[in-house]
Write a protein that holds these residues in place. Structure first.
Motif, PDB file in Angstrom:
ATOM      1  N   TRP A 162       0.830  -1.213   0.000  1.00 23.44           N
ATOM      2  CA  TRP A 162       0.000   0.000   0.000  1.00 23.44           C
ATOM      3  C   TRP A 162       0.857   1.251   0.000  1.00 23.44           C
ATOM      4  O   TRP A 162       1.788   1.363   0.788  1.00 23.44           O
ATOM      5  CB  TRP A 162      -0.912   0.011   1.237  1.00 23.44           C
ATOM      6  CG  TRP A 162      -1.980  -1.037   1.187  1.00 23.44           C
ATOM      7  CD1 TRP A 162      -1.867  -2.335   1.573  1.00 23.44           C
ATOM      8  CD2 TRP A 162      -3.309  -0.880   0.714  1.00 23.44           C
ATOM      9  NE1 TRP A 162      -3.046  -3.004   1.362  1.00 23.44           N
ATOM     10  CE2 TRP A 162      -3.959  -2.130   0.839  1.00 23.44           C
ATOM     11  CE3 TRP A 162      -4.040   0.192   0.179  1.00 23.44           C
ATOM     12  CZ2 TRP A 162      -5.284  -2.333   0.462  1.00 23.44           C
ATOM     13  CZ3 TRP A 162      -5.363  -0.002  -0.186  1.00 23.44           C
ATOM     14  CH2 TRP A 162      -5.970  -1.252  -0.048  1.00 23.44           C
ATOM     15  N   LYS A 201      -4.063   1.925  -4.810  1.00 19.00           N
ATOM     16  CA  LYS A 201      -4.641   0.685  -4.306  1.00 19.00           C
ATOM     17  C   LYS A 201      -3.896  -0.455  -4.993  1.00 19.00           C
ATOM     18  O   LYS A 201      -3.787  -0.484  -6.213  1.00 19.00           O
ATOM     19  CB  LYS A 201      -6.122   0.662  -4.673  1.00 19.00           C
ATOM     20  CG  LYS A 201      -6.896  -0.445  -4.060  1.00 19.00           C
ATOM     21  CD  LYS A 201      -8.387  -0.207  -4.359  1.00 19.00           C
ATOM     22  CE  LYS A 201      -9.165  -1.468  -4.187  1.00 19.00           C
ATOM     23  NZ  LYS A 201      -8.893  -2.496  -5.181  1.00 19.00           N
ATOM     24  N   TYR A 218      -9.363   4.233   2.147  1.00 18.86           N
ATOM     25  CA  TYR A 218      -8.365   3.164   2.327  1.00 18.86           C
ATOM     26  C   TYR A 218      -7.306   3.674   3.303  1.00 18.86           C
ATOM     27  O   TYR A 218      -6.719   4.724   3.074  1.00 18.86           O
ATOM     28  CB  TYR A 218      -7.717   2.809   0.989  1.00 18.86           C
ATOM     29  CG  TYR A 218      -8.698   2.227  -0.010  1.00 18.86           C
ATOM     30  CD1 TYR A 218      -9.009   0.867  -0.004  1.00 18.86           C
ATOM     31  CD2 TYR A 218      -9.335   3.047  -0.941  1.00 18.86           C
ATOM     32  CE1 TYR A 218      -9.917   0.332  -0.904  1.00 18.86           C
ATOM     33  CE2 TYR A 218     -10.253   2.524  -1.848  1.00 18.86           C
ATOM     34  CZ  TYR A 218     -10.532   1.168  -1.822  1.00 18.86           C
ATOM     35  OH  TYR A 218     -11.447   0.649  -2.709  1.00 18.86           O
ATOM     36  N   TYR A 243      -6.788  -6.058   3.345  1.00 19.14           N
ATOM     37  CA  TYR A 243      -7.420  -4.759   3.079  1.00 19.14           C
ATOM     38  C   TYR A 243      -7.651  -4.017   4.403  1.00 19.14           C
ATOM     39  O   TYR A 243      -7.707  -4.644   5.465  1.00 19.14           O
ATOM     40  CB  TYR A 243      -8.773  -4.956   2.374  1.00 19.14           C
ATOM     41  CG  TYR A 243      -8.613  -5.418   0.954  1.00 19.14           C
ATOM     42  CD1 TYR A 243      -8.499  -4.504  -0.087  1.00 19.14           C
ATOM     43  CD2 TYR A 243      -8.547  -6.780   0.670  1.00 19.14           C
ATOM     44  CE1 TYR A 243      -8.328  -4.938  -1.398  1.00 19.14           C
ATOM     45  CE2 TYR A 243      -8.373  -7.226  -0.643  1.00 19.14           C
ATOM     46  CZ  TYR A 243      -8.268  -6.292  -1.667  1.00 19.14           C
ATOM     47  OH  TYR A 243      -8.088  -6.717  -2.949  1.00 19.14           O
TER      48      TYR A 243
END
Ligand code: AMP
Ligand code: MG
Length: 353
Positions: free
Chosen positions: A141, A148, A274, A284
Motif C-alpha cells: 500500500w 490501491k 483506504y 485490506y
C-alpha cells in the motif's frame, strides 16, 4: 472468510457499556507550559522528531537543568529504540530479522525480544487480529501516492502473514521468521513500547511526574504542579474545520493511552476510504471503526490493543477490552461512540459533540 477466534480468557471484567452518538479522534496534549506551583516546580516541555513522528516529553521539575538532563536520557532511549525497531532502517534488529526471513534465527537485544514477545501475546489474545507479520501486505500500500494494490497481489501475499511462524528463543535471544518473504512490521506497538521506556528513564533520573507522547501513544505518571492529573484530548476522526477538533478529553492517572484511527494515513478512491490499519485475514483496511482509543497501565498494551480492537470492530473489540480489563472508546464507522464503563470516570465529552 476466516473468522478471528478470540480466545476466552482468565481476565474476566464484567462491565456494561455506554453508547454515545457521533464523532472521533487524535490525541492532543492539553498541558500548559511552565505552569507554576507553590513549591516552585514547573512543567518543562520539549518536542523532537523521532521514530518518524513528533515526540513530546513534559516533565515536572524544580529546575531546567534537572528537566533537561532527564529529558535528554528519555529522548536518547527513544532514539535507540527507533533505530532498532524501524521497518525502514537498513540497520537494527528489525531489518536483520526481515532480511533473514526463511533463512535463520537472528540474535536481538532484550528490548527487541520483549516488544516482539508482547506483540505475539496481543496476537494470541485477539485471535490474530493483531499481527506484526502483516508487513508483506503493508508494503503493497502506498497511501501518499493514493495507490490501491492489485487484488491478486494482496491475495497472494496473505500466504506470508501469520504470527505463528515467528519463533522466539529467549535463551539464545533470537527471533526467526519461518518463511522467505515474510516481513515483520512493529509500527503498531513500537511507539507504545518507546513511551514506556522513556517514562522508566525519566523516573530513574529523579522525575516524579511527566508525560511522554510518541505521536498518539501517550503515557503519563504523577500529578502536575497544580495537583491535577495530566489531561489529553481525543481527536474527532472527521474534522469539520481546519483546527484539531476534539471529541473528548481524558484524565490520565498513571496510565497510558493510545489511539488508532483511519485518518492517520489514508486516501479516498471512488468514495471509499483506504487506510493503514489492515485486517490480516484479507490484506485490506479494516472496516468497522473510525477510531479506537485504549487506556491501560502500560504503553505496549494501549498501543497494540488500540490497533487490534480497530481490526476486530466495535462488538468483538469491546468484548476484548472488557476481558482484558482495559478502558476504551470506540468510534464506529457511523460515528457512534461507545465506551467501557470505567472510562466514564476519566472522560469528558466536548459539548459541541
Ligand atoms: P497504529 O497506528 O498503532 O494502529 O499502527 C498502525 C500501523 O501498524 C500500520 O501503519 C502498520 O505498520 C501496522 N499494522 C497495520 N495493521 C496491523 C495489524 N492488523 N496488526 C499489527 N500491525 C498492523
Ligand atoms: Mg497501535
Amino acid at each position: 472468510m476466516k473468522q478471528f477466534k478470540v480466545p476466552s480468557s482468565k481476565f474476566k471484567v464484567n462491565r456494561s457499556t455506554c453508547s454515545f452518538s457521533l464523532l472521533t479522534l487524535y490525541v492532543l496534549l492539553l498541558t500548559v507550559l511552565m505552569s507554576c506551583s507553590p513549591k516552585k516546580e514547573s512543567i518543562y516541555r520539549k518536542t523532537m522528531i523521532q521514530m518518524d513522528t513528533l515526540v513530546t516529553i513534559n516533565v515536572v521539575a524544580e529546575s531546567g537543568e534537572k528537566a533537561d538532563m532527564a529529558m535528554g536520557k528519555a529522548f536518547g532511549e527513544i532514539d535507540k529504540l527507533g533505530a532498532s525497531l524501524s521497518f525502514f532502517s537498513d540497520e537494527g534488529d528489525l531489518s536483520s530479522i526481515n532480511r533473514n526471513a526463511g533463512i535463520g534465527p537472528v540474535r536481538v537485544s532484550p528490548d527487541t525480544m520483549e516488544v516482539i514477545e508482547r506483540a505475539v501475546l496481543t496476537s494470541e489474545r485477539t485471535g490474530g487480529a493483531f499481527d506484526v507479520t502483516v508487513g508483506p501486505e503493508i508494503s503493497l500500500w502506498d497511501f501518499a501516492a493514493k495507490q490501491k494494490p492489485d487484488d491478486g497481489k494482496i491475495r497472494e501475499r496473505l500466504g506470508l502473514v501469520n504470527y505463528q511462524w515467528i519463533t522466539l528463543d529467549k535463551k539464545e535471544s533470537t527471533v526467526e521468521l519461518g518463511r522467505k518473504g515474510m516481513l515483520m512490521d512493529l509500527g503498531a506497538v513500537a511507539k507504545g513500547f518507546a513511551a514506556d521506556r522513556a517514562v522508566e528513564e525519566l523516573k530513574k533520573n529523579g522525575i516524579k511526574s511527566g508525560l511522554v507522547a510518541v505521536a498518539g501513544d501517550i503515557r503519563a505518571f504523577g500529578l502536575k504542579p497544580d495537583g491535577k492529573p495530566w489531561r489529553v484530548g481525543i481527536r474527532n476522526p472527521r474534522q469539520k474545520g481546519k483546527d484539531d477538533e476534539l471529541v473528548a478529553t481524558v484524565e490520565l492517572r498513571d496510565m497510558a493511552i493510545s489511539t488508532s484511527g483511519d485518518y492517520e494515513r489514508y486516501f479516498v478512491m471512488d468514495g471509499k476510504r483506504y487506510h493503514h490499519i489492515l485486517d490480516p485475514r484479507t490484506g485490506y483496511p479494516a472496516e468497522g471503526c473510525r477510531s479506537v482509543t485504549v487506556m491501560a497501565t502500560d504503553g505496549v498494551s494501549a498501543d497494540s490493543f488500540s490497533t487490534a480492537v480497530f481490526v476486530l470492530g466495535p462488538e468483538k473489540g469491546m468484548e476484548v477490552l472488557r476481558r482484558m480489563g482495559f478502558e476504551g472508546l470506540i468510534i464506529d464507522k457511523e460515528g457512534n461512540m461507545t465506551t467501557t464503563a470505567g472510562m466514564k470516570d476519566a472522560i469528558e465529552f466536548q459539548r459541541s459533540n
